[in-house]
Each structure stands twice: as structure tokens, then as C-alpha cells.
Design a protein around this motif. Structure first.
Motif, PDB file in Angstrom:
ATOM      1  N   GLY B  36      22.017  80.133  94.408  1.00 18.81           N
ATOM      2  CA  GLY B  36      21.405  79.374  95.489  1.00 18.81           C
ATOM      3  C   GLY B  36      22.468  78.628  96.291  1.00 18.81           C
ATOM      4  O   GLY B  36      23.607  78.495  95.850  1.00 18.81           O
ATOM      5  N   LYS B  37      22.056  78.095  97.455  1.00 13.59           N
ATOM      6  CA  LYS B  37      23.035  77.479  98.360  1.00 13.59           C
ATOM      7  C   LYS B  37      23.741  76.283  97.738  1.00 13.59           C
ATOM      8  O   LYS B  37      24.924  76.056  97.994  1.00 13.59           O
ATOM      9  N   ASP B  38      23.029  75.505  96.902  1.00 17.36           N
ATOM     10  CA  ASP B  38      23.645  74.307  96.337  1.00 17.36           C
ATOM     11  C   ASP B  38      24.759  74.673  95.358  1.00 17.36           C
ATOM     12  O   ASP B  38      25.819  74.053  95.362  1.00 17.36           O
ATOM     13  N   SER B  39      24.519  75.686  94.527  1.00 20.41           N
ATOM     14  CA  SER B  39      25.585  76.045  93.593  1.00 20.41           C
ATOM     15  C   SER B  39      26.706  76.784  94.318  1.00 20.41           C
ATOM     16  O   SER B  39      27.856  76.744  93.880  1.00 20.41           O
ATOM     17  N   ILE B  40      26.397  77.414  95.447  1.00 23.31           N
ATOM     18  CA  ILE B  40      27.459  78.044  96.245  1.00 23.31           C
ATOM     19  C   ILE B  40      28.345  76.958  96.870  1.00 23.31           C
ATOM     20  O   ILE B  40      29.576  77.060  96.849  1.00 23.31           O
ATOM     21  N   VAL B  41      27.710  75.900  97.386  1.00 24.06           N
ATOM     22  CA  VAL B  41      28.489  74.785  97.947  1.00 24.06           C
ATOM     23  C   VAL B  41      29.312  74.115  96.837  1.00 24.06           C
ATOM     24  O   VAL B  41      30.489  73.797  97.026  1.00 24.06           O
ATOM     25  N   LEU B  42      28.712  73.935  95.670  1.00 24.36           N
ATOM     26  CA  LEU B  42      29.438  73.333  94.549  1.00 24.36           C
ATOM     27  C   LEU B  42      30.676  74.158  94.199  1.00 24.36           C
ATOM     28  O   LEU B  42      31.764  73.618  93.970  1.00 24.36           O
ATOM     29  N   THR B  43      30.520  75.469  94.175  1.00 26.67           N
ATOM     30  CA  THR B  43      31.647  76.354  93.867  1.00 26.67           C
ATOM     31  C   THR B  43      32.728  76.247  94.945  1.00 26.67           C
ATOM     32  O   THR B  43      33.919  76.204  94.647  1.00 26.67           O
ATOM     33  N   HIS B  44      32.284  76.158  96.192  1.00 23.06           N
ATOM     34  CA  HIS B  44      33.225  75.986  97.304  1.00 23.06           C
ATOM     35  C   HIS B  44      34.028  74.683  97.140  1.00 23.06           C
ATOM     36  O   HIS B  44      35.245  74.661  97.343  1.00 23.06           O
ATOM     37  N   LEU B  45      33.339  73.613  96.723  1.00 23.10           N
ATOM     38  CA  LEU B  45      34.007  72.327  96.516  1.00 23.10           C
ATOM     39  C   LEU B  45      34.992  72.398  95.348  1.00 23.10           C
ATOM     40  O   LEU B  45      36.063  71.795  95.388  1.00 23.10           O
ATOM     41  N   ALA B  46      34.622  73.156  94.304  1.00 20.45           N
ATOM     42  CA  ALA B  46      35.515  73.303  93.150  1.00 20.45           C
ATOM     43  C   ALA B  46      36.771  74.066  93.560  1.00 20.45           C
ATOM     44  O   ALA B  46      37.879  73.740  93.118  1.00 20.45           O
ATOM     45  N   LEU B  47      36.616  75.061  94.430  1.00 24.35           N
ATOM     46  CA  LEU B  47      37.785  75.781  94.942  1.00 24.35           C
ATOM     47  C   LEU B  47      38.733  74.810  95.647  1.00 24.35           C
ATOM     48  O   LEU B  47      39.944  74.855  95.459  1.00 24.35           O
ATOM     49  N   LYS B  48      38.142  73.930  96.458  1.00 25.07           N
ATOM     50  CA  LYS B  48      38.952  72.951  97.186  1.00 25.07           C
ATOM     51  C   LYS B  48      39.626  71.970  96.231  1.00 25.07           C
ATOM     52  O   LYS B  48      40.754  71.555  96.453  1.00 25.07           O
ATOM     53  N   ALA B  49      38.902  71.582  95.186  1.00 26.91           N
ATOM     54  CA  ALA B  49      39.406  70.554  94.267  1.00 26.91           C
ATOM     55  C   ALA B  49      40.683  70.989  93.569  1.00 26.91           C
ATOM     56  O   ALA B  49      41.517  70.153  93.229  1.00 26.91           O
ATOM     57  N   TYR B  51      42.705  73.746  94.648  1.00 29.73           N
ATOM     58  CA  TYR B  51      43.591  74.553  95.484  1.00 29.73           C
ATOM     59  C   TYR B  51      45.034  74.095  95.317  1.00 29.73           C
ATOM     60  O   TYR B  51      45.268  72.897  95.267  1.00 29.73           O
ATOM     61  N   PRO B  52      46.035  74.962  95.235  1.00 23.51           N
ATOM     62  CA  PRO B  52      45.979  76.421  95.340  1.00 23.51           C
ATOM     63  C   PRO B  52      45.723  77.148  94.025  1.00 23.51           C
ATOM     64  O   PRO B  52      45.862  78.371  93.985  1.00 23.51           O
ATOM     65  N   ALA B  53      45.374  76.422  92.961  1.00 23.86           N
ATOM     66  CA  ALA B  53      45.055  77.100  91.701  1.00 23.86           C
ATOM     67  C   ALA B  53      43.635  77.655  91.776  1.00 23.86           C
ATOM     68  O   ALA B  53      42.848  77.263  92.635  1.00 23.86           O
ATOM     69  N   ARG B  54      43.315  78.550  90.880  1.00 20.62           N
ATOM     70  CA  ARG B  54      41.946  79.039  90.787  1.00 20.62           C
ATOM     71  C   ARG B  54      41.082  77.988  90.109  1.00 20.62           C
ATOM     72  O   ARG B  54      41.601  77.074  89.461  1.00 20.62           O
TER      73      ARG B  54
END
Lengths: 415, 300
Positions: B36-49, B51-54
Motif C-alpha cells: 500500500g501507499k503508506d508502506s511504500i512511502v515508509l520504504t522510500h523514507l528508509a532509503l533516504k535514511a 543513503y548511500p547504503a542500502r
């Protein structure tokens, strides 16, 4: 102009019209959905009420709805074209002081409600004291139920004087008074046509125009390190970034920094906000810093500018609000959490306890119970890098944790 | 330069801080990913948190077996693109093993069967913190959630005994066998999520956008036709132009009639929506306290 975020807190009990006020703000700013309104109407009818009981909107737990009381902090959200708002709605009774403190800890503004018929009462004093203790920068005193005093200016002026006399003893930077009727909607969102003597702003207008960014300390750069980012990939083989949220101040590429407690120095090489590189960053951004030199920094350390460093001490004095079920006693040992740092401490002295009804200091106390507020002395096992809470809400705040239950048992503000 | 953040930037900074706290304080965290969109946004935020690591922890999908195909395709493509580890907890497997049960009847769903499956997955992989995309504005019991929310060794939530959460100091201490649920986007509203998706150009499953679909009208809601749907007498399948406001299990997530094809159209639609987004989630409508009761048991 950017649309900013304002967090504000309201504290109050069943009768002072707090829920009605929140309902009015949400309703008049069109933030209540039809299905919510329908379920509110149905629930109000089941309780035998003629009008909609807006408290049902914030009382989210089954027990709260059954008992008709707010037990916990409830968060509500609404926005206008100018701002987004987060309301921390807390119960006002003395036995919920800890909840009020919790709601106040993140607030930029506090709404204090006074019943126009009763004037300043004990509860008003208690809420104002907590707003002052937690250093909420802006206080809006809403003199409510003006409809019940015939919208009389002299009653408003009398209460305003009363409040100013008492507030002179507190440490509140900015307060203003608004005569309202939450029930009838006067001066909440829309201007009242019944109080032509009042030339000031409506409540919503005030909330929309409080200068939020000015409340942040932009002078003292403090960067508590949360974690170290090391990607170990071929593209970023040597990357070593310190991740955290800027607690206060501004940092620029090239700045001379000191890591504390080690006191090792270096310069800022790059500032990353995710995939973007910045020339400067400021509180409260979450960023990642790379330094020129490979020095030993880990979680719990703080990066500051060499020319502007915080206090460091093991012997501390603080105001605390006790939140634990079990009382705090002298020489009690606790864990503490302060920025990203954890450690242990012992309570050395209770300097005085605040009588919340009289706002008096009582000395000679040896124990604190749930909801008590006191000034204490404590000693930590390792030095703490901190600023006075008055100067810096982020680096002056800490919590105490019971080592057996793992519960958060106190909120502390360093002096 | 003016040192101010817009509310979306401030919410982003807060969420990244919480995600990093969860990573730093726990040994074995994960993200609960529903597609769902909320967990997609959460994943996007985790990527940012990070970065540049996975993202340094896995995504966990509790799979009810009643999925929209689009969600599964999207999930697999996302996981591949960001190089994350995916762990799937299967409700069907839990039912086969006998610790979860399929409901019977026309309004049967696998919503409650997710609870033992989720708890089993957490236990099996020894996760001590499960991050979720729940928001306080979604539902009244969720409005009482902490960012760091304690669960006892049975995975239960005790809403009356929650730890006070002050400033941005999050207490993640626990005893052996207990775990935490962490909600980094607690303070976001549905509108914030959509505005952020637009600002960050975040990809979403096509289900969120207007499309033609076979549906059945049940009460106020439109349910997608699927092999898992049991028709009531007099109900019939029709083709409608719809989109989904939330995405969960296929059998309980209602569609709305909508012609919104683009993010701008969706934002305009959400801004004038008369009902909350969970208004047509059959799982919430079972009783006044449906969410609170499920959350007490360990529901996300």
C-alpha cells in the motif's frame, strides 16, 4: 512562503469546553469527514445528547468513550491553506499532569482555556505553569463561554488582568488573550459580530501566524549522532557518514567541528540530505555528515562547532516531572536517555517540590510520587554534554527509565 | 536563505529520525510492507535514511493469499530495484499448519488470520522491532499510538499502559521475547502522503489510479471481482471505472468510483472527499472498537 507545521497542545477537563473548541476548529476548517460526523452523531444520540459531543472524536479508546474521559494524549490533525496543525489533546485533571507534560514537550504553542464565568482557577494556573516549565514559546489564553456573560468586555478585561498578575511569576515569552465562544463559534475561525469591542485576531488567525521558525535555536550547532553509515559498496567504498537530526543551529561545509566527548577535531567535508548534497543545513533537518578526517565517532557522541561547545558535567540539576507508578526516592538509580546518549544516574537530592495548586516550593521532601514536579540534583556515570533546557529544548531534555520495568518514569529539563 | 522547513520537509525529517532510532536501538528490525501507499512511502523514507547504503533490514510482507496481482508485481519490482531482502509470511501456510483459521460465510476475510501469521513471522525471524506505515489520522485507536509501541511476549498492545513519549526521545528497552512496533509516519495525514508522493515522484501500484474493473456493489462499497469473492443472492458483477484509496486484502478493500488518473487529480479528489479513506474497509466496520480490539491482539 512555505506552509509550515505548528504543533500545539490543549489541556482541559470535562467542563471547560476544550473538546467543543477542538471540534469547532476542525468543523469550521472543514477537517471532519462525513463518515466521522455520522458516527459522532450516532454515538452522541446513543448517549442521549441533543448536540454533537465532539469529545467523542478525541477519546479513541473504548474505556475513554465508556467513561467519558480522556486518559491519554490524543493527536488530531487539520490544515488550512496556510499551515498544517498537530493538536496534542491532553486531559486537564491534576492526576494527568504527566500526560499534559508529554503533550507539551513537542508543542510550539499552548491553548489555555478559561471559563469566562469563573476566571482564573487552579487548573488555569497548573496548565500555565506546565507551559512555562516546558518552555512552550507561545501561549494563547482563550477566555471561553463569552456567550454566557453577555459578551461583556469588562468581564474579559477583569480576567485578563487577573491572568497577567499571576503570569508575571512564570517564564512565558509570549501570551495573548482572545475572547471566544467555542459553542457558538465566536472568534474561533470566524470573527464574532457580538464583540465589536475586540479588535484582535481570531484564534485560527493567531495559530496561522505564530512565527514557528523563530522558536528554533539557530545559534548553537548541536548534532547528536544516531548511527554511522558505511555502505561497503564499490561505488561508495570509503564512505563514512554520521547520521542524525540537527538538534539546533546551522552547519556549513568547511566548518571546524569537535566531536564530544572525545574532543577530536575535524572539518565538515560534505552534508547529505539523502541523495542531495547541501552547502548548509539547519535544525531540525535529518542529515548525514562526512568529515575530512577519519576520527572515532559513534552513536551517543555529539558533533558541535569547535568555537561553540555545550556544557559538560556529571553533576546535574534539573526540573523533573515524575511519571512512574512507583515513587522516586533519594539515591534511586535509573537509566537515562539524553539526545542519542544513554547511561546511568543516581538521584542525589530533592531540592524542592512544586505544590501545583498554590505554585509554592516545598523543601525537605525525600520522595516523589506520580505527577509530582520537583527540582532535583543527580549524578551520571559519564559526563553529559548538554545545554540548559531554557536555551535549548533538544539538548536540555532527558528521560529517566526504570531498569527493571523498562518504563519511562520521568521527564527532565536540565538547568 | 531562510531557515524554515515546509511541513512535508519537517515530517520527512521526523520520520527519518525515527527510522534511524529504530535501526540503532534494536538488533533486528524490519519494515512491514503491504504494497500500500503508506508502506511504500515508509520504504522510500528508509532509503533516504541510510543513503548511500542500502536499507539495512528486510521488508516483511504478510501475504493473505488474497492479493491484487498488481500489488505483487509492484512489490517484486521494488524489492529488486532497491536491493532489499524480502521475507514473506504466508497466511495460507499458517492456516495449513492450524494456528490461523479461515473465516466462513460471505463476509469472510483473512484480516484476523493475519495476526497469528504476523506474530509467528516476527518470532520465527526474531524481529525485535517491526516498522509499519500506520498513521494516527487513520483511525481513533491509532490516534493513541506511540512512535515506539511496546508489545508483550504475546505480541499484545496494552493501550492504557503505554510509556509516555516525550520530545523526540524514544525508549525502546524491553525484556527478552518482547518486541516493538515502530510507526515513523505517525504524524502524516492521507493528504500529506499524497502530496509527498507527488513531490518525490514515488511510483505506486496502478490500483491507486482510475481504471475499469469488474466489481460487485455491497452496501456502500465496491468490491473487486476475484476467485475469493462469494456473491450474495441478488448481487451481480458489473464493470465500473474505479480506483482504490487504500490497498489491503482483496476481499475487504473497497474501491471508489473515480476518474482520477493523475496524482493531481487524486489530490484534488482527496481534498474534497467526504469520507475517510478507511470508510470502506470492511475490517474496521465490524464494531466501534474493531481496530482497538485487533491491535490489542497484535494486529499491525
Amino acid at each position: 512562503m512555505k506552509e509550515e507545521l505548528l504543533r500545539f497542545t490543549t489541556a482541559g477537563s470535562v467542563d471547560d469546553g476544550k473538546s467543543t473548541l477542538i471540534g469547532r476548529l476542525l468543523y469550521d476548517s472543514k477537517s471532519i469527514f462525513q463518515d466521522q460526523l455520522a458516527s459522532l452523531e450516532a454515538a452522541s444520540k446513543r448517549k442521549g445528547l441533543d448536540e454533537i459531543d465532539f469529545s467523542l472524536l478525541t477519546d479513541g479508546l473504548k474505556d475513554e468513550r465508556e467513561q467519558g474521559i480522556t486518559i491519554d494524549v490524543a493527536y488530531r490533525y487539520f490544515s488550512t491553506p496556510k499551515r498544517k496543525f498537530i493538536i496534542a489533546d491532553t486531559p486537564g485533571h491534576i492526576q494527568y499532569t504527566r500526560n499534559m507534560v508529554t503533550g507539551a514537550s513537542t508543542a510550539n504553542a499552548a491553548l489555555i482555556l478559561i471559563d469566562a464565568r469563573n476566571g482564573v482557577v487552579e487548573q488555569t494556573k497548573r496548565h500555565s505553569y506546565i507551559a512555562s516549565l516546558l518552555q512552550i514559546p507561545h501561549v494563547i489564553v482563550c477566555i471561553n463561554k463569552m456567550d454566557l456573560v453577555n459578551y461583556d468586555q469588562s468581564q474579559f478585561d477583569k480576567i485578563k488582568d487577573q491572568y497577567q498578575d499571576f503570569a508575571a511569576k512564570l517564564d512565558i515569552q509570549d501570551f495573548k488573550f482572545i475572547p471566544i465562544s467555542a459553542l457558538k463559534g465566536d472568534n474561533v475561525v470566524n470573527r464574532s459580530d457580538k464583540m465589536s469591542w475586540y479588535n484582535g485576531e481570531t484564534l485560527l488567525h493567531s495559530l496561522e501566524n505564530i512565527p514557528v521558525a523563530n522558536d528554533i535555536n539557530h545559534i548553537d550547532f548541536r548534532f547528536p549522532v544516531q548511527t554511522v553509515i558505511r555502505p561497503h559498496t564499490s561505488a561508495h567504498h570509503d564512505f563514512r557518514g554520521y547520521a542524525g537530526r540537527i538538534a539546533s543551529g546551522i552547519v556549513r561545509v568547511g566548518d571546524e567541528i569537535t566531536a564530544i566527548p572525545s574532543r577530536l577535531t575535524s572539518r565538515v567535508k560534505t552534508i547529505h540530505l539523502a541523495e542531495n548534497q547541501l552547502e548548509e543545513a539547519f535544525a531540525p533537518q535529518s542529515i548525514c555528515l562526512e568529515l575530512e578526517d577519519d576520527i572515532d565517532i559513534s552513536r551517543g557522541d555529539m558533533i558541535v562547532k569547535t568555537a561553540n561547545q555545550p556544557n559538560q558535567s556529571q553533576e546535574l540539576e534539573a526540573m523533573v516531572c515524575w511519571m512512574g507508578e512507583n515513587p522516586m526516592s533519594l539515591n534511586g538509580k535509573f537509566s537515562f536517555q539524553h539526545t542519542s546518549r544513554v547511561g546511568k544516574c543516581v538521584i542525589k537530592e530533592i531540592v524542592y517540590k512544586i505544590d501545583l495548586n498554590e505554585l509554592k516550593r516545598n523543601q525537605g521532601e525525600s520522595t516523589l510520587s506520580k505527577n509530582d514536579i520537583a527540582r532535583i540534583k543527580l549524578k551520571t556515570t559519564t559526563p553529559l554534554c548538554f545545554d540548559a533546557y531554557r536555551k535549548n529544548r533538544s539538548t536540555g531534555a532527558f528521560v529517566l527509565i526504570d531498569e527493571f520495568s523498562n518504563n519511562t518514569v520521568a521527564a527532565g529539563m536540565l538547568i | 536563505m531562510s531557515y524554515r522547513l515546509s511541513f512535508l520537509e519537517e515530517l520527512e525529517a521526523e520520520s527519518i529520525h525515527v527510522i534511524r532510532e529504530a535501526y540503532a536501538q534494536f538488533e533486528n528490525p524490519c519494515i512491514l510492507f503491504s504494497g500500500g501507499k503508506d508502506s511504500i512511502v515508509l520504504t522510500h523514507l528508509a532509503l533516504k535514511a541510510f543513503y548511500p547504503a542500502r536499507i539495512p533490514f528486510p521488508l516483511v510482507h504478510i501475504d493473505t493469499g488474497h492479493n491484487f496481482e498488481e500489488t505483487m508485481t509492484f512489490r517484486d519490482a521494488l524489492v529488486k530495484r532497491i536491493g532489499a531482502t524480502l521475507i514473506v509470511g504466508s497466511v495460507q501456510e499458517a492456516i495449513n499448519k492450524g494456528f490461523a483459521h479461515d473465516e466462513k460465510g460471505v463476509s469472510a476475510s483473512r484480516n484476523t488470520a493475519q495476526i497469528p501469521t504476523l506474530l509467528d513471522t516476527i518470532e520465527k525471524h526474531k524481529f525485535d522491532a517491526a516498522m509499519g506505515g500506520a498513521r494516527r489520522d487513520e483511525e481513533k485507536a491509532r490516534a493513541k499510538e506511540r512512535f515506539f509501541s511496546h508489545r508483550d511476549e504475546f505480541g499484545q498492545w496494552d493501550p492504557k499502559n503505554q510509556r509516555p513519549e516525550l520530545w523526540n526521545l524514544y525508549n525502546g528497552r524491553k525484556n527478552q521475547g518482547e518486541h516493538f512496533r515502530v510507526f515513523p509516519i505517525s504524524n502524516w495525514t492521507e493528504m500529506d502522503i499524497w502530496n509527498y508522493i507527488k513531490k518525490e515522484n514515488i511510483q505506486l501500484p496502478s490500483l491507486y489510479f482510475s481504471h475499469e474493473r469488474e466489481v460487485v456493489r455491497r452496501g456502500d462499497t465496491l468490491l473487486a471481482n476475484s476467485p475469493f469473492l462469494t456473491l450474495k443472492p441478488n448481487e451481480k458483477i458489473t464493470k465500473e471505472v474505479v480506483r482504490f484509496r487504500t490497498i489491503g486484502d482483496l476481499t475487504i478493500t473497497g474501491a471508489i468510483e473515480s476518474k482520477a488518473h493523475t496524482l493531481d487529480e487524486i489530490i484534488a479528489e482527496v481534498a474534497t472527499a467526504k469520507d475517510t479513506e478507511r470508510g470502506n474497509r470492511a475490517d474496521d466496520q465490524r464494531s466501534e472498537a474493531a481496530m482497538e480490539e485487533r491491535k490489542r491482539e497484535g494486529y499491525f
